[in-house]
Design a protein around this motif. Structure first.
Motif, PDB file in Angstrom:
ATOM      1  N   ASP A 158       4.948  -3.954   7.208  1.00  0.00           N
ATOM      2  CA  ASP A 158       4.203  -4.009   6.330  1.00  0.00           C
ATOM      3  C   ASP A 158       3.150  -3.453   5.880  1.00  0.00           C
ATOM      4  OD1 ASP A 158       5.411  -6.794   6.907  1.00  0.00           O
ATOM      5  OD2 ASP A 158       3.297  -7.535   8.082  1.00  0.00           O
ATOM      6  N   GLU A 159       3.358  -1.820   5.064  1.00  0.00           N
ATOM      7  CA  GLU A 159       2.603  -1.305   5.199  1.00  0.00           C
ATOM      8  C   GLU A 159       2.540  -1.203   3.302  1.00  0.00           C
ATOM      9  OE1 GLU A 159       2.333   2.338   2.262  1.00  0.00           O
ATOM     10  OE2 GLU A 159       3.518   0.971   2.692  1.00  0.00           O
ATOM     11  N   GLU A 160       3.280  -1.802   2.950  1.00  0.00           N
ATOM     12  CA  GLU A 160       3.423  -2.782   1.522  1.00  0.00           C
ATOM     13  C   GLU A 160       2.508  -3.623   1.202  1.00  0.00           C
ATOM     14  OE1 GLU A 160       4.702  -0.190  -0.768  1.00  0.00           O
ATOM     15  OE2 GLU A 160       6.215   0.223  -0.211  1.00  0.00           O
ATOM     16  N   VAL A 209      -8.550   0.095  -8.758  1.00  0.00           N
ATOM     17  CA  VAL A 209      -9.461   1.125  -8.634  1.00  0.00           C
ATOM     18  C   VAL A 209      -9.454   2.051  -7.124  1.00  0.00           C
ATOM     19  CG1 VAL A 209     -11.962   2.170  -8.509  1.00  0.00           C
ATOM     20  CG2 VAL A 209     -11.508  -0.393  -9.550  1.00  0.00           C
ATOM     21  N   ARG A 210      -9.008   3.476  -7.427  1.00  0.00           N
ATOM     22  CA  ARG A 210      -8.647   4.658  -6.386  1.00  0.00           C
ATOM     23  C   ARG A 210      -9.725   5.559  -6.425  1.00  0.00           C
ATOM     24  NH1 ARG A 210      -3.796   2.479  -3.897  1.00  0.00           N
ATOM     25  NH2 ARG A 210      -3.272   0.744  -4.778  1.00  0.00           N
ATOM     26  N   LEU A 211     -10.657   5.801  -4.758  1.00  0.00           N
ATOM     27  CA  LEU A 211     -11.774   6.726  -4.967  1.00  0.00           C
ATOM     28  C   LEU A 211     -11.208   7.835  -4.033  1.00  0.00           C
ATOM     29  CD1 LEU A 211     -13.231   4.530  -5.018  1.00  0.00           C
ATOM     30  CD2 LEU A 211     -14.738   5.155  -4.083  1.00  0.00           C
ATOM     31  N   ALA A 250      -2.335   7.441  -3.916  1.00  0.00           N
ATOM     32  CA  ALA A 250      -2.658   5.552  -3.598  1.00  0.00           C
ATOM     33  C   ALA A 250      -2.847   5.438  -2.028  1.00  0.00           C
ATOM     34  CB  ALA A 250      -0.965   4.462  -4.121  1.00  0.00           C
ATOM     35  N   SER A 251      -2.252   4.727  -1.371  1.00  0.00           N
ATOM     36  CA  SER A 251      -2.517   4.799  -0.653  1.00  0.00           C
ATOM     37  C   SER A 251      -0.848   4.691   0.924  1.00  0.00           C
ATOM     38  CB  SER A 251      -2.969   2.800   0.125  1.00  0.00           C
ATOM     39  OG  SER A 251      -4.162   3.374  -0.308  1.00  0.00           O
ATOM     40  N   THR A 252      -1.373   5.007   2.110  1.00  0.00           N
ATOM     41  CA  THR A 252      -0.167   5.014   2.980  1.00  0.00           C
ATOM     42  C   THR A 252      -0.749   5.418   4.449  1.00  0.00           C
ATOM     43  OG1 THR A 252      -0.451   7.295   3.509  1.00  0.00           O
ATOM     44  CG2 THR A 252       1.164   6.998   1.842  1.00  0.00           C
ATOM     45  N   LEU A 268       9.201   5.724  -6.902  1.00  0.00           N
ATOM     46  CA  LEU A 268       8.436   4.504  -5.821  1.00  0.00           C
ATOM     47  C   LEU A 268       8.071   3.628  -6.653  1.00  0.00           C
ATOM     48  CD1 LEU A 268       7.962   7.468  -4.207  1.00  0.00           C
ATOM     49  CD2 LEU A 268       6.407   6.001  -3.198  1.00  0.00           C
ATOM     50  N   HIS A 269       8.665   2.026  -6.631  1.00  0.00           N
ATOM     51  CA  HIS A 269       8.126   1.044  -6.826  1.00  0.00           C
ATOM     52  C   HIS A 269       8.751   0.519  -8.269  1.00  0.00           C
ATOM     53  CE1 HIS A 269       4.532   0.440  -3.918  1.00  0.00           C
ATOM     54  NE2 HIS A 269       5.448   1.244  -3.171  1.00  0.00           N
ATOM     55  N   ASP A 270       8.996   1.527  -9.064  1.00  0.00           N
ATOM     56  CA  ASP A 270      10.002   1.722 -10.581  1.00  0.00           C
ATOM     57  C   ASP A 270      11.423   0.864 -10.160  1.00  0.00           C
ATOM     58  OD1 ASP A 270      10.583   2.147 -12.346  1.00  0.00           O
ATOM     59  OD2 ASP A 270       9.415   4.035 -12.317  1.00  0.00           O
TER      60      ASP A 270
HETATM   61  C1  LIG Z   1      -4.281  -1.555   0.342  1.00  0.00           C
HETATM   62  S1  LIG Z   1      -2.920  -1.526   0.773  1.00  0.00           S
HETATM   63  C2  LIG Z   1      -1.615  -1.433  -0.253  1.00  0.00           C
HETATM   64  C3  LIG Z   1      -0.657  -0.526   0.184  1.00  0.00           C
HETATM   65  C4  LIG Z   1      -0.268   0.258  -0.890  1.00  0.00           C
HETATM   66  N1  LIG Z   1       0.978   1.618  -0.210  1.00  0.00           N
HETATM   67  C5  LIG Z   1       2.327   2.284  -1.542  1.00  0.00           C
HETATM   68  O1  LIG Z   1       1.872   1.381  -2.511  1.00  0.00           O
HETATM   69  C6  LIG Z   1      -1.139   0.891  -2.189  1.00  0.00           C
HETATM   70  O2  LIG Z   1      -1.284  -0.259  -3.012  1.00  0.00           O
HETATM   71  O3  LIG Z   1      -1.080   1.834  -1.900  1.00  0.00           O
END
Ligand SMILES: CSCC[C@H](NC=O)C(=O)O
Ligand SMILES: [Zn+2]
Ligand SMILES: [Zn+2]
Length: 421
Positions: free
Chosen positions: A144-146, A278-280, A355-357, A382-384
């Motif tokens: 469930d990381e994704e 939004v990413r900080l 992004a997030s991991t 990635l994701h493409d």
């Molecule tokens: C906020 S949890 C989502 C995690 C996701 N990780 C990879 O793409 C991402 O959107 O960064």
């Protein structure tokens, strides 16, 4: 029978893992777990499965070290992958087809089934060479990381089970690099998923008047776009890296009065909303951004409201920005650089992951975690569509992990110098 250390059997094991359908939102987790456990058995690793959420197994493997008193190494990877539009791929996304250049096409070939298998293959080679770890090496294959990691790494990192592992350093995913230098990440941006909502006077589509919902929303969108451009300019000018600016992208728009033939075309609706990813950066000032949202993007003066679908803190559980040290206080950073060099690889300057991991959940516990996926000379897909990894690059990555695991598992120095500085 074929030599399990031959390139062709290494590559075919990777293909088998890629062919398992672990696509969100319906991943075949037990099939993946069975496969990982079969690999563990062939490597004589200890294995066990935990379900923090029913139906979502996390497989934990252990290669015991000769000194169980020393803190351990954790090699983390997620087993799920993101969905795909199969008609837009040149090869089937679950086929793991290898083309004439040696490129292996599959969802997860970069993100991140490659890394999970490379850990295992590196251990296979180390075992064959007679290497014995001093520190214990754990491998976690998490679900469930994704979709945010809430049913996987988040619960794992907070568990007593995890504390008992006495982990010193975590390795998790990074990003491919188009150049010959590998990329490594010591922190990441925090996701804020924002929805702003406008209301306004409904009216005839032919009438020009103030305070229509879509007019109100578009004033906000213009303001968001000005901010986005200012951040993007810093990136384009090379003044900041991708992980060091605030990104904001519109990801949804909702408005209009439905009719059987589409939308009513001569009616200005009374409600409208827009969603933003939004990413900080960990160095951002969350309060000032929140003020900007309330005052400029969704001001009460235009009767606007906003809501966060997701709002992660940039701080760890001690209230510090969740960053892994990359100075002499963290021996694991230097060891990584040296180990990559010993495998004839090169590491670029450490970066903030855009992004997030799952690494964030370990950093939140105050642990050092480094994001690293050994893919050089590789476009980031990635994701493409048409995600692929070249098999030579995959095999090279195994040698890199061999060097890293050897170095980490043999290291008997202090784990962290922080307390002594
Ligand atoms: C906020 S949890 C989502 C995690 C996701 N990780 C990879 O793409 C991402 O959107 O960064
Ligand atoms: Zn990933
Ligand atoms: Zn991903």
């Amino acid at each position: 029978e074929e030599d399990p250390l031959s390139s062709s059997s290494i590559v075919s094991r990777f293909q088998r893992y890629l062919q398992i359908n672990t696509v969100q939102p319906n991943p075949q987790y037990y099939e993946a777990a069975d496969f990982i456990i079969s690999q563990a058995k062939s490597l004589s690793l200890e294995y066990h499965t935990v379900e923090f959420v029913v139906g979502k197994p996390l497989v934990l493997l252990k290669w015991p070290g000769s000194n169980p008193n020393l803190p351990s190494i954790l090699l983390n990877s997620h087993t799920d992958v993101v969905p795909f539009e199969h008609h837009k791929w040149t090869h089937p996304p679950l086929g793991a087809h290898i083309d004439s250049h040696g490129n292996i096409y599959a969802r997860g070939s970069q993100d991140m089934k490659c890394v999970g298998m490379q850990y295992l293959e590196a251990i296979r080679r180390l075992k064959a060479s007679g290497f014995e770890p001093v520190r214990s090496v754990y491998l976690s294959f998490v679900p469930d990381e994704e979709i945010g990691g809430h049913g996987g790494a988040e619960k794992f990192a907070e568990s007593d089970e995890f504390k008992k592992l006495n982990v010193a350093i975590v390795l998790d995913e990074g990003l491919p690099s188009p150049s010959e230098n590998y990329r490594a990440f010591y922190g990441e941006r925090s996701p804020w998923w924002l929805v702003i909502k406008a209301v306004g006077a409904p009216g005839h589509g032919a009438k020009l008047y103030d305070n229509a919902a879509l007019e109100n929303l578009f004033k906000s969108i213009e303001s968001v776009r000005r901010f986005r451009a200012s951040q993007f300019d810093l990136l384009k000018a090379g003044l900041k890296a991708e992980g060091e600016v605030v990104s904001v992208n519109m990801v949804s728009l909702k408005a209009g009065t439905p009719s059987p033939t589409g939308f009513v075309m001569n009616l200005q609706p009374s409600e409208a909303e827009a969603g933003f990813d939004v990413r900080l950066p960990p160095t951002a000032d969350p309060e000032s951004l929140e003020r900007r949202i309330a005052e400029e993007w969704a001001p009460v003066s235009r009767n606007m409201t906003f809501e966060f679908k997701q709002k992660e803190s940039i701080y760890d559980k001690f209230g510090k920005p969740a960053l892994t040290a990359i100075d002499s206080s963290n021996p694991w950073w230097n060891l990584l650089e040296e180990a990559v060099r010993n495998a004839n690889g090169k590491l670029g300057n450490p970066e903030i992951f855009p992004a997030s991991t799952d690494a964030r959940y370990f950093r939140n516990q105050g642990l050092p975690a480094i994001g690293f996926s050994p893919m050089a000379n590789t476009p980031s897909l990635l994701h493409d569509h048409n995600e692929f990894l070249n098999q030579a690059e995959y095999l090279k990555g195994i040698e890199v992990y061999e060097s890293i695991i050897k170095s980490y598992a043999s290291y008997v120095g202090r784990d962290n110098f922080k307390d002594e500085l």
